[in-house]
Scaffold this motif. Structure first.
Motif, short mmCIF file in Angstrom:
data_model
loop_
_atom_site.label_atom_id
_atom_site.label_comp_id
_atom_site.label_asym_id
_atom_site.label_seq_id
_atom_site.Cartn_x
_atom_site.Cartn_y
_atom_site.Cartn_z
N PRO A 185 0.59 -0.98 0.25
CA PRO A 185 0.27 -0.18 -0.33
C PRO A 185 0.87 1.22 0.04
CG PRO A 185 0.01 -0.81 1.97
CD PRO A 185 0.42 -2.46 1.14
N VAL A 188 4.55 -3.89 3.85
CA VAL A 188 3.27 -3.30 4.49
C VAL A 188 4.51 -2.89 5.98
CG1 VAL A 188 1.28 -3.57 6.16
CG2 VAL A 188 1.43 -4.90 3.58
N ASP A 189 4.48 -1.22 6.02
CA ASP A 189 5.14 -0.83 7.51
C ASP A 189 6.23 -1.22 7.30
OD1 ASP A 189 4.57 1.48 9.50
OD2 ASP A 189 4.30 -0.54 11.15
N LYS A 204 -2.26 -6.30 6.74
CA LYS A 204 -2.84 -5.13 8.16
C LYS A 204 -2.56 -5.38 9.00
CE LYS A 204 -2.99 -1.26 4.42
NZ LYS A 204 -3.86 0.46 4.53
N LYS A 205 -4.42 -6.70 9.19
CA LYS A 205 -4.49 -7.26 10.19
C LYS A 205 -3.36 -8.14 10.75
CE LYS A 205 -9.20 -7.11 9.04
NZ LYS A 205 -10.52 -7.56 8.06
N GLN A 206 -2.58 -8.02 10.01
CA GLN A 206 -1.29 -9.16 10.48
C GLN A 206 -0.41 -9.19 11.64
OE1 GLN A 206 0.89 -11.52 8.15
NE2 GLN A 206 -1.14 -12.38 7.14
N GLY A 213 -7.55 -6.69 -1.99
CA GLY A 213 -6.61 -6.51 -1.25
C GLY A 213 -5.07 -6.26 -0.30
N TYR A 214 -4.97 -5.19 0.17
CA TYR A 214 -3.88 -6.04 1.69
C TYR A 214 -4.72 -5.38 3.02
CZ TYR A 214 -0.79 -3.74 -1.89
OH TYR A 214 -0.19 -3.91 -3.39
N GLU A 215 -5.53 -5.48 3.12
CA GLU A 215 -6.43 -5.54 4.61
C GLU A 215 -5.89 -6.55 5.04
OE1 GLU A 215 -8.19 -2.85 6.05
OE2 GLU A 215 -7.42 -1.76 4.26
N ASN A 216 -6.11 -7.34 5.00
CA ASN A 216 -5.24 -9.46 5.73
C ASN A 216 -3.98 -9.02 5.85
OD1 ASN A 216 -7.54 -10.65 5.39
ND2 ASN A 216 -6.69 -11.66 3.85
N GLN A 221 -3.24 -3.60 11.95
CA GLN A 221 -3.31 -1.60 11.78
C GLN A 221 -4.57 -2.31 11.22
OE1 GLN A 221 -1.07 -0.97 8.55
NE2 GLN A 221 1.16 -1.27 9.64
#
Length: 251
Positions: free
Chosen positions: A40, A221-222, A246-248, A241-244, A251
């Motif tokens: 992202p 990510v991050d 980010k959740k790891q 997308g990247y949501e999964n 975020q």
């Protein structure tokens, strides 16, 4: 393949203006491999490219960048270029008064530390321009001045072809281009690739994978690479997308 990686990044922590951008990044690239970095906005993708090339704005706080068995953390940009590292910019600079031909010939001689005659260089330049479908009169234009977005990106790939690096880092070279321009650029990359050149392709545009078959796809990510896979991983990103990821990271 080399017995040891061409590029090895270990636990790299990088900041700009006291804000950490890369937060313990690890990556290995062997000779002849194509790696794609996706993630992202704000994940640190362009930072990674700039740090590998030695941009002075970024501060390496810890970790190491090893290229061909040598730690290059503190080596200046020109020395990295001579070692065979190339960075294609996401937003190439416009330089008035310097023609494309003069810029590329001067850069080639600086990196190779050899004199190249004008006639010899023009022959090579025209051959490379033909591969990228760039009209020969572009060589007499000032560098990127008045160029369209596609022309600027093609010129970056032309530079890569002329300078002949061991590791080419392409920072969103496909950004903002139409399908035809993307195809021409990545056909140019395939023509340049000879099984020995290595590539680190930074992108968020999955269409490049229609033309480029990477060995590895990494998700950043991050400031960390959170997972690595193949082309299927990029296809999954396109769907979900990247949501999964980010959740790891909570975020």
């Amino acid at each position: 393949m080399c017995s040891s990686p061409l590029l090895k990044i270990e636990d790299l922590v990088v900041s700009i203006e006291e804000k950490d951008i890369l937060k313990g990044l690890n990556l290995e690239i062997n000779q002849g491999e194509v790696h794609v970095i996706m993630g992202p906005n704000g994940a640190g993708k362009s930072t990674l490219g700039n740090v590998l090339m030695g941009h002075p704005q970024y501060q390496i706080n810890s970790g190491s960048i090893n290229f061909e068995g040598q730690i290059i953390n503190d080596i200046p940009v020109d020395e990295r270029a001579k070692k065979g590292i190339f960075l294609s910019f996401q937003y190439p600079e416009e330089i008035s008064g310097v023609t494309v031909e003069n810029f590329l010939r001067t850069a080639k001689m600086a990196i190779s530390e050899k004199f190249i005659s004008i006639m010899e260089f023009q022959k090579e330049l025209k051959e490379k321009m033909d591969l990228l479908k760039i009209p020969h009169d572009y060589k007499d234009r000032y560098l990127n001045l008045g160029f369209s977005g596609g022309e600027k990106k093609k010129n970056e790939i032309l530079q890569m072809s002329i300078l002949d690096p061991k590791l080419a880092i392409l920072d969103e070279t496909d950004s903002g281009l139409d399908v035809d321009a993307v195809k021409i650029i990545y056909e140019g990359i395939k023509n340049f690739s000879d099984g020995k050149k290595s590539f680190l392709v930074i992108t968020h545009y999955n269409k490049i994978l229609d033309y480029l078959n990477p060995d590895y796809v990494h998700i950043l990510v991050d400031g960390k690479i959170v997972t690595t896979g193949d082309v299927k991983l990029a296809q999954d990103i396109e769907k979900m997308g990247y949501e999964n990821f980010k959740k790891q990271l909570g975020q």
